[in-house]
Motif scaffolding. Structure first.
Motif, PDB file in Angstrom:
ATOM      1  N   ARG A   4       0.404 -52.232  -6.528  1.00  0.00           N
ATOM      2  CA  ARG A   4       0.991 -50.909  -6.687  1.00  0.00           C
ATOM      3  C   ARG A   4       1.452 -50.630  -8.107  1.00  0.00           C
TER       4      ARG A   4
ATOM      5  N   TRP B 225       1.564 -46.846 -10.100  1.00  0.00           N
ATOM      6  CA  TRP B 225       2.872 -46.203 -10.073  1.00  0.00           C
ATOM      7  C   TRP B 225       3.449 -46.061 -11.476  1.00  0.00           C
TER       8      TRP B 225
ATOM      9  N   GLY C  45      10.168 -47.450  -6.766  1.00  0.00           N
ATOM     10  CA  GLY C  45       9.621 -47.893  -8.050  1.00  0.00           C
ATOM     11  C   GLY C  45      10.273 -49.173  -8.535  1.00  0.00           C
TER      12      GLY C  45
END
Length: 652
Positions: free
Chosen positions: A379, A383, A525
């Protein structure tokens, strides 16, 4: 009318250019050669484990294995080559934020599925660049990479220079936006040529192939530095190293981090240009509407109140245009600085984890889940790029608001000669804030002087947490209670404003949470960042990698060494030890080769006595004959038992 005619000419030119080579169509057509190249590389690879299909189709010989584009965890080779491969992908990655490259219409509910299909298509189209860099078949990968990169260079350069205009940036839009991708493609072409030349030199034995090892040179140097009893003398740091960034030769960023930073920088470059052009067009449109409104007010003889609104509106449009364009530079520089700062934080956090320090992380993140950490590897890159681009827009808007406040509070009053009024208002604001801060400090000083007991030792830095003058302290609490209620209202609003400003300012900083303590899990995040650095810590810790390298090296030496390599041919001084060593070597040889027992001298001389069962010597010959027969029938002990290494001293 002239502006409208220029826009119509520009749009017609763009439409004429699109009748030539369409990059969106070329992206779709590139699927076929990409699949073919992937199939060829998959055919060259052999699977480590045989599957059921290998028994049904034995002529495949275990081929058509999985092709790995790049190692995102442990590999540190070809880092900049992979970085430029990501740079070549950057133009198509930004296409995923739009929908114009999709050649068909779809219902609104299927938007997420369409985005997934588009991402898979872009990944498959650019898959050969990464696969040709990572394949162990260097010649085939280099040749296929050269052909594929040449096709992309030819089409991209032709489309860019024969049709440079665009709808947003004007006449040279494609030249301005496509040069990073073209530069990356040329770098990849040169890299593939270099790989081909090196592979040919290795084949001609003009150059030796690099050994495949787990540990890298910088990791080995890092471990050596840790094992030094006396630390090596450090040279004085330069101004840049002491204040901006200190270079560490014992640390290297993985290809995943470098690729993410390159795409983020290219995306910021394109986003800044697009923002500048679109804002210019938008303010031109506002100016046209303002002129139309002004003409309507003049022609219709409207009231003076409505006419008085026109000059402030014109002034606001001018101030807003200049403020937006000025803050574009600061917002882009801020985002670029954030991109490099994230790299510095990645190195700093990993080094702390290597030392076993987890105090800089919230307590909930000290032992993240293994599944979360591995998923964070996948990810993080996507991101981080999205956070960087969106963070640029949000930070730009925050800078724009601060610029408007600065102009209306300071610049315009000075321009209109209202300096005294401006200073008066500014002084009132500063005085009010100063009084509030002074009263807060006054309470602390009052407590320090009158309501705390004296120091226990003169060397103590602070007084102990022990009350003095309790009755006066209770009165102090009572009378300041009412004032603190009033002051708390302003501090509550100030706290909220500070939280909003800091949160929006740091929205692109994925390495720092914007949530309050205890709610860090809600920041997806930051959770991705923590999981990613833990995964890199467990897979790339130099001490762990060095230990694994030692184990692998010892295992390889043990397997490649000869059976007699365990013996030392150096003669010993004692004849007893020499005799024991010879007997041990004889025993080891006969144990590994039992059929040689029948060829020994005393066995051959006593072969005539095999028929005498009472002879003890014949029993030994009979046993040797049985062992030899078992060896010839494939049941030898040497085929099923491991080597047994016994030192001569143990034999004695």
């Amino acid at each position: 009318m002239m502006i409208r005619n220029q826009e119509e000419q520009l749009l017609s030119t763009v439409q004429d250019c699109e009748n030539g080579i369409s990059m969106d169509l070329f992206l779709h057509l590139s699927l076929l050669p990409a699949v073919m190249i992937t199939g060829v590389l998959s055919f060259l690879h052999k699977r480590s484990k045989r599957l059921a299909i290998d028994h049904r189709l034995p002529f495949l010989c275990g081929r058509f294995a999985i092709v790995v584009p790049l190692d995102t965890i442990g590999s540190l080779s070809n880092r900049w080559s992979y970085g430029f491969a990501f740079g070549a992908v950057s133009s198509s990655v930004l296409l995923l934020f739009s929908e114009r490259y999709i050649p068909f219409t779809y219902p609104p509910w299927a938007r997420a599925i369409v985005y997934l299909v588009g991402a898979l298509e872009v990944g498959l189209v650019y898959f050969p660049f990464f696969a040709c860099l990572s394949t162990p078949f260097r010649v085939a990968g280099a040749v296929l990479g050269i052909l594929y990169s040449l096709s992309w260079i030819i089409v991209t350069v032709w489309n860019t220079f024969t049709c440079p205009s665009g709808e947003i940036l004007g006449k040279y839009q494609k030249v301005i936006t496509q040069w990073p991708s073209i530069l990356s493609l040329f770098f990849l072409l040169g890299r593939f040529v270099s790989i081909l030349v090196k592979a040919i030199r290795i084949h001609l034995q003009l150059e030796q192939e690099d050994p495949v090892e787990l540990i890298e040179q910088h990791q080995m140097l890092h471990v050596k530095r840790l094992l030094r009893k006396i630390p090596a003398p450090s040279k004085p740091l330069s101004w840049f190293e002491s204040r901006v960034y200190e270079w560490d030769p014992y640390f290297k960023f993985p290809n995943r981090i470098i690729g993410t930073a390159i795409i983020s920088l290219i995306g910021l470059y394109i986003m800044t240009l697009t923002d500048y052009s679109l804002s210019d067009v938008a303010f031109d449109g506002v100016d046209r509407w303002k002129n139309i409104l002004k003409q309507l007010v003049t022609s219709c003889n409207q009231t003076e109140a409505l006419g008085a609104m026109i000059p402030p509106l014109e002034e606001f449009i001018v101030v807003a245009r200049k403020s937006w364009l000025a803050t574009t530079i600061f917002a882009s520089l801020n985002s670029v600085a954030y991109t490099f700062h994230v790299l510095a934080c990645y190195r700093k956090h990993l080094k702390r984890l290597w030392k076993g320090q987890k105090g800089f992380l919230p307590e909930k993140f000290h032992n993240p889940s293994s599944a979360v950490s591995v998923a964070s590897i996948a990810r993080y890159s996507g991101w981080q790029i999205a956070f960087t681009l969106w963070g640029y827009l949000i930070v730009h808007f925050v800078h724009f608001l601060f610029a408007l406040l600065f102009v209306y509070l300071l610049v315009l009053p000075i321009q209109y000669g209202q300096v005294l009024n401006m200073l008066t208002n500014l002084g009132i604001i500063i005085l009010t804030i100063g009084l509030v801060v002074a009263l807060v400090i006054f309470q602390i000083v009052l407590v320090q002087i009158f309501f705390l007991q004296d120091k226990i030792s003169p060397t103590d830095k602070h007084k102990p947490l022990a009350l003095n003058n309790r009755k006066a302290f209770h009165c102090f609490n009572y009378f300041f209670f009412f004032y603190n209620v009033v002051m708390g209202v302003g501090n509550c609003i100030l706290r909220l404003l500070c939280s909003i400003v800091v949160g929006t300012w740091l929205v692109s900083r994925i390495d720092r949470t914007i949530m309050q303590r205890g709610y860090e899990n809600m920041d997806a995040g930051y959770s991705t960042w923590v999981g990613m650095i833990f995964a890199d810590h467990y897979h790339n810790n130099p001490v762990m990698v060095s230990f694994c390298q030692l184990l692998v090296s010892n295992t390889l030496e043990r397997h490649t060494a000869s059976a007699y390599s365990t013996f030392s041919n150096t003669p010993t001084a004692s004849p007893l030890n020499s005799r024991a060593r010879m007997r041990w070597m004889l025993f080891y040889t006969l144990l590994r080769n039992p059929h040689l027992i029948l060829l020994r001298k005393h066995h051959l001389s006593s072969s005539s006595s095999l028929r005498t069962p009472s002879s003890p010597q014949s029993d030994g010959v009979l046993q040797a004959w049985v062992m030899a027969s078992q060896t010839q029938s494939g049941k030898a002990v040497s085929q099923s038992s491991p080597e047994i290494i016994v030192t001569p001293a143990e034999h004695c």
